[in-house]
Design a protein around this motif. Structure first.
Motif, PDB file in Angstrom:
ATOM      1  N   THR A  51     -11.504  74.805 -54.266  1.00  0.00           N
ATOM      2  CA  THR A  51     -12.435  75.277 -53.012  1.00  0.00           C
ATOM      3  C   THR A  51     -13.879  75.397 -53.336  1.00  0.00           C
ATOM      4  O   THR A  51     -14.609  75.626 -52.427  1.00  0.00           O
ATOM      5  CB  THR A  51     -11.986  76.747 -52.567  1.00  0.00           C
ATOM      6  N   ALA A  52     -14.226  75.353 -54.743  1.00  0.00           N
ATOM      7  CA  ALA A  52     -15.465  75.518 -55.084  1.00  0.00           C
ATOM      8  C   ALA A  52     -16.179  74.338 -55.003  1.00  0.00           C
ATOM      9  O   ALA A  52     -15.912  73.097 -55.649  1.00  0.00           O
ATOM     10  CB  ALA A  52     -15.807  76.136 -56.613  1.00  0.00           C
ATOM     11  N   GLY A  53     -17.426  74.157 -54.337  1.00  0.00           N
ATOM     12  CA  GLY A  53     -18.013  72.995 -53.946  1.00  0.00           C
ATOM     13  C   GLY A  53     -18.806  72.485 -54.950  1.00  0.00           C
ATOM     14  O   GLY A  53     -19.787  73.315 -55.146  1.00  0.00           O
ATOM     15  N   PHE A  54     -19.127  71.329 -55.582  1.00  0.00           N
ATOM     16  CA  PHE A  54     -20.123  71.076 -56.505  1.00  0.00           C
ATOM     17  C   PHE A  54     -20.658  69.866 -55.829  1.00  0.00           C
ATOM     18  O   PHE A  54     -21.798  69.132 -56.795  1.00  0.00           O
ATOM     19  CB  PHE A  54     -19.364  70.506 -57.831  1.00  0.00           C
ATOM     20  N   ASP A  55     -20.755  69.674 -54.483  1.00  0.00           N
ATOM     21  CA  ASP A  55     -21.639  68.521 -53.843  1.00  0.00           C
ATOM     22  C   ASP A  55     -23.056  68.856 -53.891  1.00  0.00           C
ATOM     23  O   ASP A  55     -23.373  70.118 -53.498  1.00  0.00           O
ATOM     24  CB  ASP A  55     -21.039  68.339 -52.584  1.00  0.00           C
ATOM     25  N   ARG A  56     -23.685  67.935 -54.386  1.00  0.00           N
ATOM     26  CA  ARG A  56     -25.219  68.142 -54.360  1.00  0.00           C
ATOM     27  C   ARG A  56     -25.760  68.395 -52.945  1.00  0.00           C
ATOM     28  O   ARG A  56     -26.922  69.071 -52.671  1.00  0.00           O
ATOM     29  CB  ARG A  56     -25.994  67.409 -55.198  1.00  0.00           C
ATOM     30  N   TYR A  57     -25.410  67.512 -52.175  1.00  0.00           N
ATOM     31  CA  TYR A  57     -25.783  67.304 -50.896  1.00  0.00           C
ATOM     32  C   TYR A  57     -24.484  67.488 -49.763  1.00  0.00           C
ATOM     33  O   TYR A  57     -23.640  67.320 -49.684  1.00  0.00           O
ATOM     34  CB  TYR A  57     -26.366  66.002 -50.442  1.00  0.00           C
ATOM     35  N   ALA A  58     -24.653  68.726 -49.025  1.00  0.00           N
ATOM     36  CA  ALA A  58     -23.814  69.200 -47.777  1.00  0.00           C
ATOM     37  C   ALA A  58     -24.341  69.538 -46.641  1.00  0.00           C
ATOM     38  O   ALA A  58     -25.671  69.673 -46.735  1.00  0.00           O
ATOM     39  CB  ALA A  58     -23.113  70.305 -48.692  1.00  0.00           C
ATOM     40  N   LYS A  59     -23.618  69.428 -45.777  1.00  0.00           N
ATOM     41  CA  LYS A  59     -23.948  69.658 -44.255  1.00  0.00           C
ATOM     42  C   LYS A  59     -23.062  70.601 -43.477  1.00  0.00           C
ATOM     43  O   LYS A  59     -21.734  70.139 -43.758  1.00  0.00           O
ATOM     44  CB  LYS A  59     -24.505  68.561 -43.541  1.00  0.00           C
ATOM     45  N   THR A  60     -23.298  71.521 -42.680  1.00  0.00           N
ATOM     46  CA  THR A  60     -22.280  72.170 -41.799  1.00  0.00           C
ATOM     47  C   THR A  60     -21.950  71.313 -40.687  1.00  0.00           C
ATOM     48  O   THR A  60     -22.828  70.961 -39.789  1.00  0.00           O
ATOM     49  CB  THR A  60     -22.762  73.446 -41.081  1.00  0.00           C
ATOM     50  N   THR A  61     -20.772  70.890 -40.571  1.00  0.00           N
ATOM     51  CA  THR A  61     -20.325  69.843 -39.650  1.00  0.00           C
ATOM     52  C   THR A  61     -20.038  70.533 -38.329  1.00  0.00           C
ATOM     53  O   THR A  61     -20.039  72.049 -38.215  1.00  0.00           O
ATOM     54  CB  THR A  61     -19.004  69.341 -40.165  1.00  0.00           C
TER      55      THR A  61
END
Length: 316
Positions: free
Chosen positions: A8-18
């Motif tokens: 569940t730990a996100g390592f995404d550099r670019y993320a957006k709240t959908t």
């Protein structure tokens, strides 16, 4: 609190709240989970024998996901494995535990249906909103909509659902059930719901859609001629239902103008039906029989009320 695992730990550099994540966050904030769980706990298995059951709140959150996103039992399991935002909403960490399988989800739904949970949930949410100061106004808008059912006979019984019926609207035939709504004029929330077969006329259940304290009742032309029913159920209410303005091919322009003025208020009920059919996708019945689909209708209407008043509810 459990420590978060790498699943569940996100390592995404670019993320957006959908939009889905934002919707789930809003609904999570306005639903009284503890009180709803209290309605289920008296008849929920305690795990004295067999496998240890999943938590009540976790299963109830999955049940809400099914209503919001129109998911069957297998589709709910697949969606939870596929969507991180849904797993976060339910509280599942795949690094520690699996998603409840479709059989578990199905048994929980049957348990709720056996105890008429949909109706109890709808009534409780209605009381909960009033306790928060979001009371009903003195006007009610009544309307009905058709929920389609499969008309095919390619099944085990070689027959259509005997509890569903067909009806003609315009020049088109429809088969299924009919949902009747009593909607508050000012708040645009549902305070009364009745589920019938599609061939039951809209005006047949008018008395069940009024709470008795109305001063005005709005409806389309299907409710014309029901002044006595309105007077009996709500003695102080004025009949503001639309009248037929075309007689023998002659158009009564004055009556037509009055109908247009009434429709400015009556059209608010379409916003509520739009939430149920367009936002939540409840355009077709999923189960066989009127009772199961009525249970789903009540639960969906309760959740729709929370969705419609989510901003006012949080402010209150």
């Amino acid at each position: 609190m459990k420590q978060t695992t790498f699943s569940t730990a996100g390592f995404d550099r670019y993320a957006k709240t959908t939009k889905r994540a934002a919707f789930l966050a809003e609904m999570d904030a306005v639903i009284p989970w503890a009180a709803l769980c209290g309605l289920v706990e008296p008849f929920y298995p305690k795990g004295e024998t067999g496998r240890r059951p999943f938590g009540v709140e976790r299963m109830l959150r999955i049940y809400c996901l099914q209503q919001w996103f129109n998911l069957s039992d297998p589709a709910a399991e697949e969606a939870l494995y596929d969507s991180l935002s849904m797993r976060r909403f339910v509280g599942i960490d795949l690094g520690r535990e699996p998603v409840p399988d479709e059989t578990t989800i199905c048994r929980f739904r049957h348990l709720l249906e056996a105890h008429d949970f949909g109706r109890r949930m709808f009534e409780f949410i209605h009381e909960h909103l009033e306790a928060k100061g979001l009371r009903l106004s003195s006007g009610t808008i009544v309307d009905a909509t058709i929920i389609h059912a499969p008309s095919s006979t390619k099944n085990e019984d070689k027959a259509r659902d005997p509890e569903m019926h067909q009806t003609k609207k315009g020049n088109q035939w429809y088969f299924g059930m009919k949902a009747h709504f009593g909607v508050d004029r000012r708040r645009k929330v549902i305070h009364s719901v009745v589920a019938t077969a599609a061939n039951v006329h809209d005006s047949a259940v008018l008395g069940d859609l009024l709470h008795g304290e109305e001063r005005d009742v709005w409806g389309d032309q299907a409710y014309q001629g029901q002044s006595e029913v309105i007077k009996e159920k709500a003695p102080n209410a004025r009949d503001r239902t639309n009248r037929r303005y075309r007689k023998c091919g002659v158009v009564n322009e004055a009556e037509r103008a009055r109908n247009r003025k009434k429709s400015k208020v009556r059209s608010r009920v379409e916003h509520v039906i739009g939430v149920i059919k367009l936002k939540f996708g409840f355009t077709k019945v999923r189960y066989r029989g009127l009772e199961k689909n009525a249970n789903r209708l009540f639960a969906t209407c309760g959740l729709a009320n929370l969705y419609i008043l989510r901003h006012q509810f949080r402010a209150a």
